[in-house]
Write an enzyme that holds these catalytic residues in place. Structure first.
Site, PDB file in Angstrom:
ATOM      1  N   ASP A 252       0.841  -1.194   0.000  1.00  5.00           N
ATOM      2  CA  ASP A 252       0.000   0.000   0.000  1.00  5.00           C
ATOM      3  C   ASP A 252       0.883   1.252   0.000  1.00  5.00           C
ATOM      4  OD1 ASP A 252      -2.310   1.515   0.128  1.00  5.00           O
ATOM      5  OD2 ASP A 252      -3.221   0.288   1.692  1.00  5.00           O
TER       6      ASP A 252
ATOM      7  N   TYR B 191      -1.709   6.365  -5.788  1.00  2.00           N
ATOM      8  CA  TYR B 191      -1.170   7.425  -4.933  1.00  2.00           C
ATOM      9  C   TYR B 191      -0.516   8.546  -5.735  1.00  2.00           C
ATOM     10  CZ  TYR B 191      -2.454   4.788  -0.845  1.00  2.00           C
ATOM     11  OH  TYR B 191      -3.197   4.159   0.119  1.00  2.00           O
TER      12      TYR B 191
ATOM     13  N   ASP C  77     -10.626   2.795  -3.241  1.00  8.78           N
ATOM     14  CA  ASP C  77     -11.097   1.462  -2.840  1.00  8.78           C
ATOM     15  C   ASP C  77     -12.508   1.161  -3.334  1.00  8.78           C
ATOM     16  OD1 ASP C  77      -8.800   1.720  -1.442  1.00  8.78           O
ATOM     17  OD2 ASP C  77      -9.689   1.414   0.539  1.00  8.78           O
TER      18      ASP C  77
HETATM   19  C1  GAL Z   1      -6.236   1.155   1.427  1.00  6.45           C
HETATM   20  C2  GAL Z   1      -6.212   0.141   0.329  1.00  6.45           C
HETATM   21  C3  GAL Z   1      -7.224  -0.916   0.656  1.00  6.45           C
HETATM   22  C4  GAL Z   1      -6.845  -1.569   1.960  1.00  6.45           C
HETATM   23  C5  GAL Z   1      -6.694  -0.502   3.054  1.00  6.45           C
HETATM   24  C6  GAL Z   1      -6.138  -1.090   4.324  1.00  6.45           C
HETATM   25  O1  GAL Z   1      -5.406   2.181   1.127  1.00  6.45           O
HETATM   26  O2  GAL Z   1      -6.501   0.760  -0.906  1.00  6.45           O
HETATM   27  O3  GAL Z   1      -7.317  -1.863  -0.387  1.00  6.45           O
HETATM   28  O4  GAL Z   1      -5.653  -2.278   1.797  1.00  6.45           O
HETATM   29  O5  GAL Z   1      -5.856   0.543   2.652  1.00  6.45           O
HETATM   30  O6  GAL Z   1      -5.958  -0.145   5.325  1.00  6.45           O
END
Ligand code: GAL
Length: 435
Positions: free
Chosen positions: A164, A201, A225
């Site tokens: 991430d 990002y 997401d």
């Molecule tokens: C987000 C990511 C999600 C999940 C989440 C966990 O940034 O896009 O898929 O992994 O963080 O905190």
């Protein structure tokens, strides 16, 4: 001096030749077709409340149970083979040697033990970390520890890393961090697929360099997401269509655009919308990472997710990402070329009012009739399996499509020996009776 210079010129020439071969991708031999499996995030989020909700909290039990079901109930047999942990598995501090450690209460047996368990079921284990100082949920990130963390994952027997991008220091370090973790994973010598969120990002600041991203990642998220709603699925489909000129040509064996998890089998999508997500994710050559509760899933959702025809389209070895090719009133037509000279088509009805509507098309309007120079065979796969007969260029096809639903079908030259064309995939009888 001169010979050193000519030596490096030769090396440069060789690497240019190599790059010129089109689609240079992360050279780890993995994800030759989109990765398939299960990932906890959308359904189980950061549920760490094992006192009150032991059945659904992020603990070793959850992944063991998912692995049991995946091995026992046909998921592994159709290709879903990664069981993936997302955020919230970590303890809040590293150990005395700076190594990552799982939360001791929720993962008392440790990740190596869990990986062994998952492997004993013939499956692979995925894990989650972050390029920045902390993960999105606030656990220790990998910044400053890329090599150590890659080695820790390899020592534990991990098979995939979702990396991430929360809490990065600056854009240069974000990019460098994604690259360095890729190199660190490769250096461990273990096969670890690498799932990135690097372009997502970058987008708020700058247009990502997808050619570069493909050199380091096996798949990459482009946008925010997914959640368990039609609005979210729609947004992702629209984003993908809007940017397809940039992102679709980059996808191919070894590296894929990731439109995020399949939310089929949860609470928010109607049956038609679940059909749409599955059809479009197949056309988009997307990783198929389900986030749902496989221990308790509706039989229709299970049949849809395990449908071998749709999976065969998604996993087509040519690995060409499909595109939206036209929009007509409330309809969208999507097309994906397949091995054997055939094509898969998705007709999506964007109307959110009224009943089923008819979409009619003449075969020569489908990719100039390339799949039908002589005769072609048309097979409808969704929402119900149906042979639609042998056709010629001038044949007219009618499809009735429910609001927010999709009809998925293939067109193959009649002469092609493709299992998708003739419908000989194993298990098709059972599937046809289900659908
Ligand atoms: C987000 C990511 C999600 C999940 C989440 C966990 O940034 O896009 O898929 O992994 O963080 O905190």
């Amino acid at each position: 001096m001169e010979s050193r210079l000519s030596g490096s010129l030769v090396a440069l020439f060789i690497s240019l030749l190599w790059l010129g071969q089109g689609g240079w991708s992360l050279d780890n031999g993995l994800a030759r077709t989109p990765i398939m499996g299960w990932l906890h995030w959308e359904r189980f989020l950061c549920n760490v409340n094992c006192q009150e909700d032991p059945h659904n909290c992020i603990s070793e039990q959850l992944y063991m149970q998912m692995a049991d079901v995946m091995a026992a109930e046909g998921w592994k047999d159709v290709g879903y083979n990664y069981v993936c942990i997302d955020d919230c598995w970590l303890a809040h501090t590293r150990d005395a040697d700076h190594r990552l450690q799982p939360d001791p209460k929720r993962f008392p047996s440790g990740i190596k033990w869990l990986a062994d368990y998952v492997h004993s079921k013939g499956l692979k284990l995925g894990i989650y970390q972050d390029v920045g100082t902390h993960t999105c949920a606030g656990y220790p990130g990998s910044y400053g520890y890329y090599e150590l963390d890659a080695q820790t994952f390899a020592d534990w027997g991990v098979d995939l890393l979702k990396f991430d991008g929360c809490n990065f220091i600056n854009l240069d370090l974000l990019i460098e961090g994604y690259m360095n973790m890729s190199l660190a994973l490769n250096q461990t010598g273990r096969d670890i697929a690498y799932s990135c969120e690097w372009p997502f990002y970058l987008w708020p600041f700058t247009k990502p360099n997808y050619t570069e991203i493909r050199k380091y990642c096996n798949h990459w998220r482009n946008h925010g997401d997914i959640d368990d709603s039609w609005g979210s699925v729609k947004n992702i489909i629209d984003w993908t269509a809007l940017h397809q000129g940039l992102i679709a040509p980059i996808a191919g064996p070894g590296g894929w655009n990731d439109p995020d998890m399949l939310v089929i089998g949860n609470f928010g999508l109607s049956k038609d919308q679940q059909v749409t997500q599955m059809a479009l994710w197949a056309i988009m050559a997307a990783p198929l990472l389900m986030s749902n509760d496989l221990r308790n899933i509706d039989p229709d959702a299970k049949a849809l997710l395990q449908n071998r025809y749709i999976i065969a389209i998604n996993q087509d070895p040519l690995g060409i990402q499909g595109r939206r090719v036209s929009q007509l009133f409330n309809f969208e037509l999507w097309s994906r070329p397949l091995t054997g000279g055939g094509f898969a088509y998705a007709v999506l009805n964007r109307a959110e009012i009224g009943g089923p509507q008819k979409f009619s098309i003449i075969i020569f309007g489908l990719d100039d009739g390339k799949a039908c120079q002589e005769e072609c065979l048309v097979t409808q796969i969704l929402p119900a399996f149906q042979f639609r007969g042998i056709h010629v260029l001038t044949s007219l096809l009618d499809f009735w499509v429910n609001p927010t639903g999709t009809v998925l079908f293939t067109v193959f030259p009649h002469s092609t020996d493709s299992s998708l064309k003739v419908g000989t995939l194993k298990g098709n009888k059972e599937q046809r009776s289900r659908l």
